[in-house]
Design a protein around this motif. Structure first.
Motif, mmCIF file in Angstrom:
data_model
loop_
_atom_site.group_PDB
_atom_site.id
_atom_site.type_symbol
_atom_site.label_atom_id
_atom_site.label_comp_id
_atom_site.label_asym_id
_atom_site.label_seq_id
_atom_site.Cartn_x
_atom_site.Cartn_y
_atom_site.Cartn_z
ATOM 1 N N ILE A 277 0.846 -1.197 0.000
ATOM 2 C CA ILE A 277 0.000 0.000 0.000
ATOM 3 C C ILE A 277 0.881 1.247 0.000
ATOM 4 O O ILE A 277 1.906 1.308 0.684
ATOM 5 C CB ILE A 277 -0.971 0.030 1.207
ATOM 6 N N THR B 51 1.342 5.403 0.725
ATOM 7 C CA THR B 51 0.886 6.269 1.828
ATOM 8 C C THR B 51 1.103 7.724 1.454
ATOM 9 O O THR B 51 2.044 8.357 1.918
ATOM 10 C CB THR B 51 1.646 5.943 3.125
ATOM 11 N N ILE C 160 -4.179 9.290 2.414
ATOM 12 C CA ILE C 160 -4.187 8.070 3.219
ATOM 13 C C ILE C 160 -5.372 8.027 4.181
ATOM 14 O O ILE C 160 -5.878 6.958 4.533
ATOM 15 C CB ILE C 160 -2.856 7.933 3.991
ATOM 16 N N GLN D 173 -8.393 4.189 1.219
ATOM 17 C CA GLN D 173 -8.751 3.480 -0.010
ATOM 18 C C GLN D 173 -7.979 2.181 -0.185
ATOM 19 O O GLN D 173 -8.423 1.273 -0.880
ATOM 20 C CB GLN D 173 -8.533 4.399 -1.209
ATOM 21 N N TYR D 174 -6.817 2.068 0.476
ATOM 22 C CA TYR D 174 -6.016 0.852 0.375
ATOM 23 C C TYR D 174 -6.715 -0.360 0.989
ATOM 24 O O TYR D 174 -6.374 -1.510 0.703
ATOM 25 C CB TYR D 174 -4.660 1.060 1.076
ATOM 26 N N GLU D 175 -7.721 -0.109 1.856
ATOM 27 C CA GLU D 175 -8.373 -1.214 2.545
ATOM 28 C C GLU D 175 -9.138 -2.140 1.602
ATOM 29 O O GLU D 175 -9.459 -3.271 1.972
ATOM 30 C CB GLU D 175 -9.290 -0.681 3.640
ATOM 31 N N THR E 71 6.161 3.574 1.448
ATOM 32 C CA THR E 71 5.293 2.485 1.004
ATOM 33 C C THR E 71 5.384 1.327 1.984
ATOM 34 O O THR E 71 6.472 0.992 2.471
ATOM 35 C CB THR E 71 5.709 2.019 -0.400
#
Length: 360
Positions: A161, A163, A167, A171-173, A218
């Motif tokens: 993911i 950052t 963050i 949205q990375y979830e 990252t």
């Protein structure tokens, strides 16, 4: 246990090179951002830098460290670049550059300069024990696992993911549906156990990601394999498993690195890891690299690739026999690979007289 050296023997060298002499390689230049603190430099010198220099000298070569800015290139004559290291000319025939990328936080401003220099040296005709593309693959943990996804030892499941400024939107979830907790959260490109944390749930991960945002770091997220997970680093020389370093974490710590309090042992190479090495060597045709595996008490997992992994000392041995032996085998493998590369026509034909004329 110290296995016999498995690097190429005299029969593998070009016919015009002296058996046992190892070829014309005389200088190994390690490109390393010169940003260590006085305190850390004082630690690393006796830990491995001084020994590297000593072993190289015993093989008739020099080993020196140089910041990227120490290298200057004269490209004014078409097809005849001349490379200088600290104002001294070097040639592909007698010099190689060790070009592992270093990207710890205090080296971040050097990342582009490192990669750009690697590309220039490669295009100038120098032999690089691991070329820029390999450094790219080895520096990012998920790039490593994707490149070697067919490993006979399964790669540890990972999510990468970024950052950045958004963050807080989390949205990375969307990529975390298969992740289990607790999870290990660590930088994608650091080393030495730095930045590794344990997230016990999504909220912990959100907090760690917000901290990583401060340095645009990252992250890689991986399932935690449990307390007491052991790390095995296999030193691979000339395609063969040469030795292994076993790192055991302190009680309660999720990290086995010595810099985080882990204990080091040097047992025989486990049979499963020795068998897997042949597969790695086919896909990593370079003279030396390290492969890190994790053992959770029941099975091994492929964790990381280290093209320039630290050859650590056995602190119980005042002679540092194993560290010295592995280092000697590594440098011999570099020398022999360089000799074969020359024999295959790898270096451009620049006569000594021409270089001398241009450097007056």
């Amino acid at each position: 246990m110290t296995p016999p050296c498995t690097t190429a023997g005299p029969a593998d060298l070009p016919a015009d090179l002296p058996a046992g002499g190892g070829g014309p390689l005389r200088r190994m230049c390690w490109i390393f951002p010169d940003r260590e603190s006085t305190r850390m430099a004082a630690i690393w010198h006796p830990f491995f830098w001084d020994l590297y220099e000593e072993v190289a000298e015993s093989l008739g070569m020099s080993w020196t460290r140089h910041a990227p800015e120490a290298v200057t290139v004269d490209g004014t004559v078409r097809g005849r670049p001349v490379v200088y290291v600290d104002d001294e000319p070097v040639s592909p025939q007698d010099t190689l550059f060790v070009t592992a990328l270093y990207s710890l936080p205090y080296q971040s401003m050097d990342v582009f300069n490192q990669y750009a220099l690697y590309a220039v040296l490669e295009q100038a005709g120098f032999y690089l024990p691991f070329p820029p593309q390999m450094s790219l693959i080895g520096n990012d943990k998920l790039a490593t696992l994707l490149h070697l996804a067919g490993s006979p030892v399964p790669p540890i499941p990972s999510v990468r993911i970024g950052t950045g400024r958004d963050i807080a939107k989390h949205q990375y979830e969307v990529a975390l549906g298969n992740m289990t907790y607790p999870a290990i959260v660590k930088p994608a490109g650091w080393c030495g156990g730095g930045g590794i944390n344990l997230a016990r749930g999504a909220e912990d991960l959100r907090g760690l990601a917000s901290l990583a945002q401060g340095g645009d770091t990252t992250l890689v997220v991986q399932p935690y394999l449990g307390d007491g997970t052991v790390d095995y680093r296999v030193y691979v020389v000339a395609g063969e498993p040469y030795a292994v370093m076993k790192r055991i974490p302190e009680p309660g710590s999720p990290v086995a690195n010595a810099s985080r309090g882990g204990a080091m042992e040097f047992p025989p190479v486990p049979a499963e890891l020795a068998a897997a090495t042949a597969w790695f060597a086919e896909r990593l045709p370079i003279p030396f690299f390290c492969v890190d595996f994790l053992f959770d008490g029941e099975r091994f997992w492929f964790s990381e690739l280290e093209p320039d992994g630290v050859i650590a000392p056995d602190l119980d041995d005042p002679q540092r026999t194993l560290q010295r032996d592995v280092t000697r085998a590594r440098f011999t493998a570099y020398r022999d690979a360089h000799a074969r590369w020359l024999a295959d026509g790898g270096a451009p034909a620049t006569s000594p007289s021409e270089t001398e004329h241009r450097t007056r």
